[in-house]
Write an enzyme that holds these catalytic residues in place. Structure first.
Site, PDB file in Angstrom:
ATOM      1  N   GLU A 189       0.816  -1.213   0.000  1.00 41.01           N
ATOM      2  CA  GLU A 189       0.000   0.000   0.000  1.00 41.01           C
ATOM      3  C   GLU A 189       0.849   1.261   0.000  1.00 41.01           C
ATOM      4  O   GLU A 189       1.959   1.281   0.522  1.00 41.01           O
ATOM      5  CB  GLU A 189      -0.939   0.016   1.195  1.00 41.01           C
ATOM      6  N   ARG A 244      -2.332  11.018   7.208  1.00 37.15           N
ATOM      7  CA  ARG A 244      -2.212  10.351   5.909  1.00 37.15           C
ATOM      8  C   ARG A 244      -3.534  10.338   5.145  1.00 37.15           C
ATOM      9  O   ARG A 244      -3.545  10.077   3.951  1.00 37.15           O
ATOM     10  CB  ARG A 244      -1.744   8.901   6.095  1.00 37.15           C
ATOM     11  N   ARG A 262      -5.613   5.590  -0.781  1.00 32.32           N
ATOM     12  CA  ARG A 262      -4.448   4.735  -0.995  1.00 32.32           C
ATOM     13  C   ARG A 262      -4.463   4.145  -2.399  1.00 32.32           C
ATOM     14  O   ARG A 262      -5.520   3.956  -3.002  1.00 32.32           O
ATOM     15  CB  ARG A 262      -4.426   3.541  -0.030  1.00 32.32           C
ATOM     16  N   HIS A 299     -10.392   4.356   2.771  1.00 26.97           N
ATOM     17  CA  HIS A 299      -9.578   3.563   3.690  1.00 26.97           C
ATOM     18  C   HIS A 299      -9.984   2.094   3.721  1.00 26.97           C
ATOM     19  O   HIS A 299     -10.349   1.553   4.754  1.00 26.97           O
ATOM     20  CB  HIS A 299      -9.589   4.167   5.096  1.00 26.97           C
TER      21      HIS A 299
END
Length: 151
Positions: free
Chosen positions: A110, A121, A125, A140
């Site tokens: 990831e 963050r 992703r 997420h």
């Protein structure tokens, strides 16, 4: 430092360097080639392993060019091998949620997609697979879309 200790210190430093290099290499698995992959959404709680159907863009997958610019930047960094903005980028993604096709061991990795204005963050992703596939999640890991690099 005495002459008796010097070889021991050198051996310890070399052993630590080799161990760190091996750990880094295992955590930064990068596919050598990126085969073209069809666009397929992977959002079920248990996706089947094996080849997936290859519907065209707009049928559940996402065209790479339609991703946010930050996701495109992350994909470019992955292709270059970094450097990455977060220390945890490139770590193994365990697929605990089971939303990606089941694969052995350290198949998935990831990478953070920078979220403007986020103090951390964020939730976005890119997850890569060992065969070169790329998945986009903006929530997420609640859902994934297979990235189609052809468009």
């Amino acid at each position: 430092m005495t002459n008796r200790l010097r070889p021991i210190v050198v051996a310890v430093v070399l052993a630590v360097a080799v161990a760190l290099a091996a750990a880094y290499a295992m955590g930064r698995h990068q596919p050598a080639a990126r085969p073209a992959v069809g666009a397929t959404a992977v959002t079920s709680t248990r996706a089947a392993a094996g080849p997936s159907p290859k519907p065209g863009p707009g049928q559940g997958g996402v065209c790479r060019t339609r991703l946010p610019s930050q996701a495109q930047d992350t994909i470019a960094l992955i292709a270059k091998g970094g450097p990455f903005p977060y220390r945890s980028d490139g770590i193994v993604f365990d697929n605990r949620e089971g939303r990606l096709p089941k694969q052995p061991g350290a198949y998935y990795h990831e990478y953070t997609v920078v979220t403007p204005g986020a103090g951390d963050r964020g939730a976005r992703r890119i997850v890569t697979g060992g065969a070169g596939e790329e998945y986009w999640t903006q929530d997420h890991y609640a859902s994934f879309q297979l990235v189609d690099p052809r468009c």
